[in-house]
Design a protein around this motif. Sequence first.
Motif, PDB file in Angstrom:
ATOM      1  N   LEU A   1       1.492   9.554  -5.567  1.00 22.80           N
ATOM      2  CA  LEU A   1       1.983  11.021  -5.238  1.00 22.80           C
ATOM      3  C   LEU A   1       3.064  11.619  -6.244  1.00 22.80           C
ATOM      4  O   LEU A   1       2.693  12.770  -6.513  1.00 22.80           O
ATOM      5  CB  LEU A   1       2.441  10.823  -3.931  1.00 22.80           C
TER       6      LEU A   1
ATOM      7  N   SER B   1      -6.858   7.596  -3.658  1.00 20.56           N
ATOM      8  CA  SER B   1      -5.486   6.810  -3.229  1.00 20.56           C
ATOM      9  C   SER B   1      -5.692   5.701  -2.554  1.00 20.56           C
ATOM     10  O   SER B   1      -6.560   5.728  -1.716  1.00 20.56           O
ATOM     11  CB  SER B   1      -4.515   8.174  -3.067  1.00 20.56           C
TER      12      SER B   1
ATOM     13  N   PRO C   1      -3.056   4.116   3.208  1.00 21.40           N
ATOM     14  CA  PRO C   1      -1.747   3.662   3.653  1.00 21.40           C
ATOM     15  C   PRO C   1      -1.637   2.463   4.449  1.00 21.40           C
ATOM     16  O   PRO C   1      -2.424   2.090   5.134  1.00 21.40           O
ATOM     17  CB  PRO C   1      -1.374   4.804   4.458  1.00 21.40           C
TER      18      PRO C   1
ATOM     19  N   PRO D   1       0.841  -1.161   0.020  1.00 18.35           N
ATOM     20  CA  PRO D   1       0.085   0.022   0.204  1.00 18.35           C
ATOM     21  C   PRO D   1       0.766   1.188  -0.178  1.00 18.35           C
ATOM     22  O   PRO D   1       0.587   2.330  -0.709  1.00 18.35           O
ATOM     23  CB  PRO D   1      -0.857  -0.116   1.172  1.00 18.35           C
ATOM     24  N   ASN D   2       2.116   1.308   0.774  1.00 16.85           N
ATOM     25  CA  ASN D   2       2.747   2.465   0.893  1.00 16.85           C
ATOM     26  C   ASN D   2       3.323   3.051  -0.569  1.00 16.85           C
ATOM     27  O   ASN D   2       3.645   3.978  -0.722  1.00 16.85           O
ATOM     28  CB  ASN D   2       3.737   2.374   1.889  1.00 16.85           C
TER      29      ASN D   2
ATOM     30  N   ARG E   1       2.220   1.913  -3.584  1.00  7.09           N
ATOM     31  CA  ARG E   1       1.279   2.400  -4.454  1.00  7.09           C
ATOM     32  C   ARG E   1       0.738   3.869  -4.036  1.00  7.09           C
ATOM     33  O   ARG E   1       0.811   4.593  -5.028  1.00  7.09           O
ATOM     34  CB  ARG E   1      -0.100   1.674  -4.319  1.00  7.09           C
ATOM     35  N   THR E   2       0.884   4.117  -2.887  1.00  9.46           N
ATOM     36  CA  THR E   2       0.666   5.703  -2.352  1.00  9.46           C
ATOM     37  C   THR E   2       1.871   6.552  -2.861  1.00  9.46           C
ATOM     38  O   THR E   2       1.468   7.632  -3.523  1.00  9.46           O
ATOM     39  CB  THR E   2       0.701   5.588  -0.851  1.00  9.46           C
ATOM     40  N   SER E   3       2.937   5.889  -2.970  1.00  7.27           N
ATOM     41  CA  SER E   3       4.268   6.794  -3.274  1.00  7.27           C
ATOM     42  C   SER E   3       4.270   7.284  -4.581  1.00  7.27           C
ATOM     43  O   SER E   3       4.516   8.304  -5.260  1.00  7.27           O
ATOM     44  CB  SER E   3       5.597   5.960  -2.940  1.00  7.27           C
TER      45      SER E   3
END
Length: 319
Positions: free
Chosen positions: A93, A118, A121, A85-86, A88-90
Amino acid sequence: MVHPADEQARTLTHALHTGDLDTLVSTLHAQGILAGRPAQLISNLRPIVTAAQRDYVSLLRPPADFHAWLSEVLLINADGTPAKPNTRTSRVLTLRALYRALRHLGVIQGDPLLDFHSPAPERRTDPLPPRETLAALVHAARSDAALHAALLLLWHHAVPVASLLRIKWAAFNPQGRTLLRGDVVSPLTPEAATAVERLHHRAGYNPLFDGTLETVAALRIFPYDSQDALRLRILQVTRHAELPFIPPGALRRAALRDHAQSATHLGYLNRTHYDRVVQFAQAVAHHDPAPAPSGHGPAFKSAEQQRGTGDRPTDVEHS
């Protein structure tokens, strides 16, 4: 004569269409309108741009189903492993920042990510896999000596993933069955020690010949050149064993729940901090969150990380 702004727009458009992320990112970064480390920005954008080329999706003039397409692309890394998940978030962003920079230069007008949701996280308090599932994974990995030892160091001793990939045989004491972790000498569980010894012998150590201990001392214990390589091997084993994918970080956090024997056992210098993080981890495991330890950073921070030799936060965490 072509106006410089038009020439720049043409360069950026061509770079995005052809996947020339070096040109795209370096141009925008040099002008101060795309912040971050260029190498990390390129790494974040690469899977999206590669998928766009594969699926004939224009990132400058996205189709109506762009958000659904992007959501699918974000789920998988380029090597086929599940994206955290982190991670994908990065990537989202970074794509947002790219679109913002392109709007600033007039290359695009609207925001293709307007109303895009989004991914949530990753949370340290997400439920951990059951102990039985972790034991099944370790059992399934027995035919792979390196993975078997790595999983046991993660699950039994909470060794940070980044440290695991760097550690050399000089840190392992076969006589005492201990592992040097920063400033802490950790006694290994019998199961973990046996797995590491098996790997040590395969590396060339033979207790009947004293010189072999020094010969292998400078070699890395594990063959994985990146966290993604370790995750991919775990994914392959879980698929073969029909188990859910379990990221290395989940194994490491489960150590506090399942194998909290002593502070040194899990690589902690401070006994008080160790007691507090174990209490917190076990409360989370039983869905009864206790107050997170204060004054010592993240709840799961071990001695290696306190010294700066453990996992380091990055824009993309491939764990």
